[in-house]
Design an enzyme around this catalytic site. Sequence first.
Site, mmCIF file in Angstrom:
data_model
loop_
_atom_site.group_PDB
_atom_site.id
_atom_site.type_symbol
_atom_site.label_atom_id
_atom_site.label_comp_id
_atom_site.label_asym_id
_atom_site.label_seq_id
_atom_site.Cartn_x
_atom_site.Cartn_y
_atom_site.Cartn_z
ATOM 1 N N THR A 101 0.959 -1.259 -0.092
ATOM 2 C CA THR A 101 -0.028 -0.100 0.205
ATOM 3 C C THR A 101 1.050 1.243 -0.036
ATOM 4 O O THR A 101 1.668 1.312 0.839
ATOM 5 C CB THR A 101 -1.172 0.037 1.186
ATOM 6 O OG1 THR A 101 -1.641 1.365 1.364
ATOM 7 C CG2 THR A 101 -0.378 -0.274 2.411
ATOM 8 N N ILE A 102 0.639 1.974 -0.908
ATOM 9 C CA ILE A 102 1.221 3.193 -1.060
ATOM 10 C C ILE A 102 0.909 4.269 0.135
ATOM 11 O O ILE A 102 2.000 5.209 0.629
ATOM 12 C CB ILE A 102 1.192 4.198 -2.364
ATOM 13 C CG1 ILE A 102 -0.269 4.462 -2.460
ATOM 14 C CG2 ILE A 102 1.589 3.381 -3.406
ATOM 15 C CD1 ILE A 102 -0.721 5.626 -3.246
ATOM 16 N N ASP A 103 -0.109 4.018 0.816
ATOM 17 C CA ASP A 103 -0.344 4.754 1.774
ATOM 18 C C ASP A 103 0.400 4.505 3.095
ATOM 19 O O ASP A 103 0.549 5.406 4.146
ATOM 20 C CB ASP A 103 -1.871 4.740 2.228
ATOM 21 C CG ASP A 103 -2.976 5.244 1.320
ATOM 22 O OD1 ASP A 103 -2.555 6.206 0.657
ATOM 23 O OD2 ASP A 103 -3.945 4.894 1.131
ATOM 24 N N GLY A 147 -2.723 9.924 -0.626
ATOM 25 C CA GLY A 147 -2.975 9.748 1.090
ATOM 26 C C GLY A 147 -4.204 10.328 1.323
ATOM 27 O O GLY A 147 -4.595 11.326 1.436
ATOM 28 N N ARG A 148 -5.086 8.974 1.568
ATOM 29 C CA ARG A 148 -6.471 9.481 1.782
ATOM 30 C C ARG A 148 -6.700 9.575 3.279
ATOM 31 O O ARG A 148 -7.581 10.253 3.630
ATOM 32 C CB ARG A 148 -7.433 8.100 1.259
ATOM 33 C CG ARG A 148 -7.683 8.275 -0.212
ATOM 34 C CD ARG A 148 -8.578 7.206 -0.658
ATOM 35 N NE ARG A 148 -7.660 5.996 -0.512
ATOM 36 C CZ ARG A 148 -8.257 4.841 -0.770
ATOM 37 N NH1 ARG A 148 -9.486 4.334 -1.163
ATOM 38 N NH2 ARG A 148 -7.344 3.822 -0.585
ATOM 39 N N GLU A 203 -4.677 14.325 -0.227
ATOM 40 C CA GLU A 203 -6.081 14.171 -0.680
ATOM 41 C C GLU A 203 -7.212 14.012 0.384
ATOM 42 O O GLU A 203 -8.324 14.333 0.565
ATOM 43 C CB GLU A 203 -6.342 13.412 -1.865
ATOM 44 C CG GLU A 203 -5.931 11.763 -1.255
ATOM 45 C CD GLU A 203 -5.989 10.783 -2.337
ATOM 46 O OE1 GLU A 203 -6.865 10.976 -3.428
ATOM 47 O OE2 GLU A 203 -5.273 9.738 -2.448
ATOM 48 N N LEU A 255 -0.458 9.220 -11.293
ATOM 49 C CA LEU A 255 1.096 8.984 -11.608
ATOM 50 C C LEU A 255 2.024 8.763 -10.283
ATOM 51 O O LEU A 255 2.902 8.205 -10.276
ATOM 52 C CB LEU A 255 1.451 10.146 -12.427
ATOM 53 C CG LEU A 255 1.645 10.431 -13.860
ATOM 54 C CD1 LEU A 255 2.572 11.435 -14.239
ATOM 55 C CD2 LEU A 255 2.272 8.963 -14.361
ATOM 56 N N ARG A 257 1.251 6.823 -7.969
ATOM 57 C CA ARG A 257 1.563 5.741 -7.733
ATOM 58 C C ARG A 257 1.857 4.911 -8.816
ATOM 59 O O ARG A 257 2.174 3.554 -8.641
ATOM 60 C CB ARG A 257 0.244 5.069 -6.644
ATOM 61 C CG ARG A 257 -1.109 4.829 -7.879
ATOM 62 C CD ARG A 257 -2.116 4.443 -7.130
ATOM 63 N NE ARG A 257 -3.333 3.819 -8.220
ATOM 64 C CZ ARG A 257 -4.569 3.962 -7.748
ATOM 65 N NH1 ARG A 257 -4.999 4.085 -6.671
ATOM 66 N NH2 ARG A 257 -5.457 3.443 -8.781
#
Lengths: 365, 365
Positions: A101-103, A147-148, A203, A255, A257
């Site tokens: 997960t990029i988060d 980044g939610r 975001e 882009l 991610r």
Amino acid sequence: LRVVAAAGGLPGALSGAFLDLAGVSAAQLQAISQAPGSAIGSSRQHLDDEALASLVEVMRREEIRYLLYTGGNGSMETALRLHHYATRRGYELRVGGIPKTIDNDLAVTDHAPGYPSAARFAAHALRDIGEDNRSLPPPVCVVEVLGRNTGWLAAATALARSHADSAPHLIYFPERPVALEEIAADVEAVYRRLGVVTVAVCEGQLNERGRPFGAEVDRAGSGVHRLASNLGHTLARELATILGLRVRAEKPGLLGRSCQTLASEIDRAESWRCGEAAARAILGTGEPGFMAALRRTCHEPYASEVFLTPLDSVARRERPLPSEFIAPDGKDVTDELLAYLAPLTGGLPPHPRLEPPKRGSPDAQ
Amino acid sequence: LRVVAAAGGLPGALSGAFLDLAGVSAAQLQAISQAPGSAIGSSRQHLDDEALASLVEVMRREEIRYLLYTGGNGSMETALRLHHYATRRGYELRVGGIPKTIDNDLAVTDHAPGYPSAARFAAHALRDIGEDNRSLPPPVCVVEVLGRNTGWLAAATALARSHADSAPHLIYFPERPVALEEIAADVEAVYRRLGVVTVAVCEGQLNERGRPFGAEVDRAGSGVHRLASNLGHTLARELATILGLRVRAEKPGLLGRSCQTLASEIDRAESWRCGEAAARAILGTGEPGFMAALRRTCHEPYASEVFLTPLDSVARRERPLPSEFIAPDGKDVTDELLAYLAPLTGGLPPHPRLEPPKRGSPDAQ
């Protein structure tokens, strides 16, 4: 041994659409390891109890005994539910998790595969957009990064700095809700000092009432469709109104991610090692219901190892950006964050600067 | 010989703020040649007749006899006006132009420095975002690339394709105004065929009445401030309403002209050569009032040379994407465009694909 992948993630598993991975050559596998997205496909489908039963039914029919599930804390929860359900039903299914997960909001692991690459992109984006703003300024530029729910990627933009006046000049975090008026005052203060302001925000940034800036709902044809939020644009418009300045919004978006060229080499290597360790472990004799995780074994030079952690240590747990990584005023990172992150992303060469003019000077304001 | 640069472009020249370039080391110059933006600084200030007179006054005071002006067709017009004005006033000022515009809308030159890098970015962006969409689909994704008046950068996204179903599936051009309803019908047709649609469109796309989609004006504090247009987002919202599908908007934005990592090597080399040729020519004895331009001397292997063209052959002339580069239906490029562009951007390795599932298949619709 048969090795298959569920085409498109859960929907493929539920409909019995499997990709045969045994026929994938080493060269093809190598190419896939360098590419963004998922060659298998992915989905955000939620697995309700009925679908859970169907899924185990498909496993039984296909004689699938080993299941590796890839994703973040939501996916690890699904993997854990599958593990429990199959155990209760007496179906021998070994379940393991591969973190991705990029988060970076997965618990236990030092960091999640995917995050170093997305962090590297976010830092490069702020460095390059910051340089563009400096050479052809809109007075204010708001850059929205991914980044939610957490500020891990917003924090990574701090790596972009190389000079005292480098972008980003302000960084906000969802862990520190902030009022629009406060952002406007912060921006104005930097503007008075430097004449150009670049703001990094993710975001999922929340206002002082804990609500996201710029969330937007659109009523379309067959029902209500949530559009991708447009936080940066909304914030830019509101700041322009308050400050009476030209404000630009930038949102590099997906882009962040998927940009292959800016992926982190360490991330690529660790992702591979996590997958490999999970595959070995699932075929082994240890406890199932695990996730592969990363442990930092040395800070300098950076080194890491893979270990296994129980799925219930990570499922549905969200790891926010810790307080020691956020500056006391809530608008910057700490040196600890930079020390944690820099080895994962690799170097970020600074942009060169010319000396300021010796005689005369344009009015900075 | 004194070599100075106007800090921040025209505003610096008008206020007499000059950077001394003689002190810049070769290593620093090399670093600057790799960096985005302008180390000198830039502006979009218009030079009215009064400012023109002031500027020549500054030149006279500073004993500046040679002037190199960098930019696109608007900047070349300014350079030409300076040339004419100084000549009329009997002030000996040799004026030359160095081409630089990512928009590629300069006449005479084969292409403008800056364009190959921005084109390379646009192609990589569509390749990577397209792969992301394919592996975790929103049904429709609208990607807005740079390009205010011409479709040169929208056209470059065609380089992203490697498979029959690769993104972008539709490309629109400002040279071919198109109604929203027609875009919606095009998108729906691709959606029925592939289940996922990625659209490339530039910020200056026009509707059938010749007006830009998504232009937005915002009334703020001290006056009316034009926000960056948000064409992709507007188009996405309108397509979602018409089609009843989830539509995502992506806008890589300024990274499209500032992403250092994706700059084209040929572009870097040619930019340097254009600047060098202009500097040599301005110190020579030939006619002033020229711009350095590029001529393609060989298609395969690609080779180019720099030549000089009169400023009035390029000033204020806008070169649209020519008809032979646009497919007859107006929604794709031709092979001629690909042959023109590919040598400038360099290779774009395709993303690998797994074979589709052998048994069963998820419902593609």
